[in-house]
Design an enzyme around this catalytic site. Structure first.
Site, PDB file in Angstrom:
ATOM      1  N   ASN A   1      39.329  45.500  32.314  1.00  0.00           N
ATOM      2  CA  ASN A   1      40.539  45.981  32.994  1.00  0.00           C
ATOM      3  C   ASN A   1      40.903  47.321  32.371  1.00  0.00           C
ATOM      4  OD1 ASN A   1      43.124  46.485  33.941  1.00  0.00           O
ATOM      5  ND2 ASN A   1      44.087  44.862  32.717  1.00  0.00           N
ATOM      6  N   TRP A   2      40.692  48.381  33.136  1.00  0.00           N
ATOM      7  CA  TRP A   2      40.912  49.724  32.573  1.00  0.00           C
ATOM      8  C   TRP A   2      42.377  50.154  32.562  1.00  0.00           C
ATOM      9  CZ3 TRP A   2      36.338  53.016  35.018  1.00  0.00           C
ATOM     10  CH2 TRP A   2      35.142  52.653  34.371  1.00  0.00           C
ATOM     11  N   LYS A   3      43.229  49.385  33.188  1.00  0.00           N
ATOM     12  CA  LYS A   3      44.660  49.745  33.225  1.00  0.00           C
ATOM     13  C   LYS A   3      44.811  51.183  33.753  1.00  0.00           C
ATOM     14  CE  LYS A   3      45.301  46.413  29.625  1.00  0.00           C
ATOM     15  NZ  LYS A   3      46.160  45.802  28.658  1.00  0.00           N
TER      16      LYS A   3
ATOM     17  N   HIS B   1      48.854  40.231  36.415  1.00  0.00           N
ATOM     18  CA  HIS B   1      48.598  40.644  35.028  1.00  0.00           C
ATOM     19  C   HIS B   1      49.939  40.722  34.286  1.00  0.00           C
ATOM     20  CE1 HIS B   1      47.729  43.211  31.603  1.00  0.00           C
ATOM     21  NE2 HIS B   1      46.507  42.723  31.687  1.00  0.00           N
TER      22      HIS B   1
ATOM     23  N   GLU C   1      51.238  42.833  32.415  1.00  0.00           N
ATOM     24  CA  GLU C   1      51.978  44.097  32.520  1.00  0.00           C
ATOM     25  C   GLU C   1      52.683  44.199  33.862  1.00  0.00           C
ATOM     26  OE1 GLU C   1      48.612  46.420  31.298  1.00  0.00           O
ATOM     27  OE2 GLU C   1      48.848  45.501  29.322  1.00  0.00           O
TER      28      GLU C   1
ATOM     29  N   GLU D   1      45.877  34.976  29.335  1.00  0.00           N
ATOM     30  CA  GLU D   1      46.103  36.126  28.460  1.00  0.00           C
ATOM     31  C   GLU D   1      47.455  35.990  27.774  1.00  0.00           C
ATOM     32  OE1 GLU D   1      43.656  39.716  29.747  1.00  0.00           O
ATOM     33  OE2 GLU D   1      45.376  39.689  31.071  1.00  0.00           O
TER      34      GLU D   1
ATOM     35  N   GLY E   1      46.601  44.056  23.753  1.00  0.00           N
ATOM     36  CA  GLY E   1      46.757  45.418  23.229  1.00  0.00           C
ATOM     37  C   GLY E   1      47.354  45.478  21.839  1.00  0.00           C
TER      38      GLY E   1
ATOM     39  N   SER F   1      42.934  41.405  23.279  1.00  0.00           N
ATOM     40  CA  SER F   1      42.268  42.010  22.115  1.00  0.00           C
ATOM     41  C   SER F   1      40.845  41.502  21.890  1.00  0.00           C
ATOM     42  CB  SER F   1      43.118  41.841  20.848  1.00  0.00           C
ATOM     43  OG  SER F   1      44.362  42.506  21.011  1.00  0.00           O
TER      44      SER F   1
ATOM     45  N   GLY G   1      40.633  44.600  27.903  1.00  0.00           N
ATOM     46  CA  GLY G   1      41.356  45.834  28.189  1.00  0.00           C
ATOM     47  C   GLY G   1      40.754  46.994  27.419  1.00  0.00           C
ATOM     48  N   GLY G   2      41.383  47.344  26.303  1.00  0.00           N
ATOM     49  CA  GLY G   2      41.007  48.527  25.529  1.00  0.00           C
ATOM     50  C   GLY G   2      39.522  48.652  25.241  1.00  0.00           C
TER      51      GLY G   2
HETATM   52  P1  PGA Z   1      43.414  44.197  25.606  1.00  0.00           P
HETATM   53  O1  PGA Z   1      43.973  43.929  27.094  1.00  0.00           O
HETATM   54  O2  PGA Z   1      41.991  43.712  25.585  1.00  0.00           O
HETATM   55  O3  PGA Z   1      43.549  45.663  25.396  1.00  0.00           O
HETATM   56  O4  PGA Z   1      44.271  43.373  24.683  1.00  0.00           O
HETATM   57  C1  PGA Z   1      43.621  42.781  27.810  1.00  0.00           C
HETATM   58  C2  PGA Z   1      44.250  42.800  29.188  1.00  0.00           C
HETATM   59  O5  PGA Z   1      45.397  43.267  29.316  1.00  0.00           O
HETATM   60  O6  PGA Z   1      43.639  42.358  30.180  1.00  0.00           O
END
Ligand code: PGA
Length: 249
Positions: A7-9, A93, A95, A164, A170, A210, A231-232
């Protein structure tokens, strides 16, 4: 076969997207795993048409609106994302839920819109740190799961779940494999109760929060963990590949 999803956000414009796919050589990792990248909507077209993208790396959209068209400035519908080439849609998600105040009801509408337009919904659920401290993990993730699954009302088609925990996203904090397994077990039991054992077993439940190359193997080998949503660590081709290599062994 594990699902390894990135997930590149709101990172990676079209040029960076093309560079990522030019650098990502998935090789045998794509035979052992289902690989999915969720670029920002504006980069989806570049990802689809990227000449270097291994077609075994599938694409999804990070969010959809539940209407097909309309006066919804800034939104993207499932039908439009599907037309561009998305095959999956992240829905709910954390966020979206916590930064943009998306409700369970809106998540349910989006899951249905994705399904109706041929996108495989990836329904995200997870508790906040306060909810975990108050011993409310089960209550929260079951409420989120039930809202999404009941909206599909039997005609669910394929869908995925991503557990999640919000406090792990993050932050560098990762749930322990035992914490992940326990939440996944709760979700699987609910899927079995509402959809039957066959559907419960064929619905992948991913862990997210993470995940990185150094912890992916341990998380992916935990009971009930069928894949990861990253994510990251999915923004860098080597790191995404490192995670994919840990899967499907
Ligand atoms: P993260 O994000 O791996 O940077 O913690 C995961 C996500 O939000 O899907």
């Amino acid at each position: 076969m594990a699902v390894i999803a990135g997930n590149w956000k709101m990172y990676m414009g079209p040029a960076e997207t093309r560079a990522f796919f030019a650098a990502l050589q998935v090789g045998a990792a794509a035979d052992r795993n289902e690989l999915i990248i969720f670029p920002p909507t504006v980069s989806l077209g570049a990802a689809v048409s990227s000449p270097d993208r291994d077609p075994r790396v599938q694409l999804g959209v990070q969010n959809v609106h539940w209407e097909s068209t309309g006066a919804f400035t800034g939104e993207t519908s499932a039908i439009m994302a599907a037309e561009v080439g998305a095959k999956f849609a992240l829905v709910g998600h954390s966020e979206r839920r916590h930064v943009f105040a998306e409700t369970d009801e809106e998540v349910a509408l989006k899951v249905v819109a994705a399904r109706d337009h041929g996108l495989v919904p990836v329904v995200c659920v997870g508790e906040t740190l306060d909810e975990r401290r108050a011993d409310r993990v089960e209550e929260v993730i079951l409420r989120q799961l039930r809202a999404a699954v009941s909206a599909l009302a039997g005609g669910q088609g394929r869908f995925l779940i991503a557990y999640e925990p919000v406090w792990a996203i993050g932050t560098g904090e990762t749930a322990t494999p035992d914490d992940a397994s326990s939440a996944h077990q709760t979700l699987r039991a609910e899927l079995e109760a509402s959809l039957g054992i066959a559907a419960a077993l064929r619905t992948p439940i991913l862990y997210g929060g993470s995940v990185k190359p150094s912890n992916a193997a341990e998380l992916l080998s935990a009971p009930e963990v069928d894949g990861v949503l990253v994510g990251g660590a999915s923004l860098d081709p080597d790191s995404f590949l490192g995670i994919a290599l840990a899967g499907g062994g």
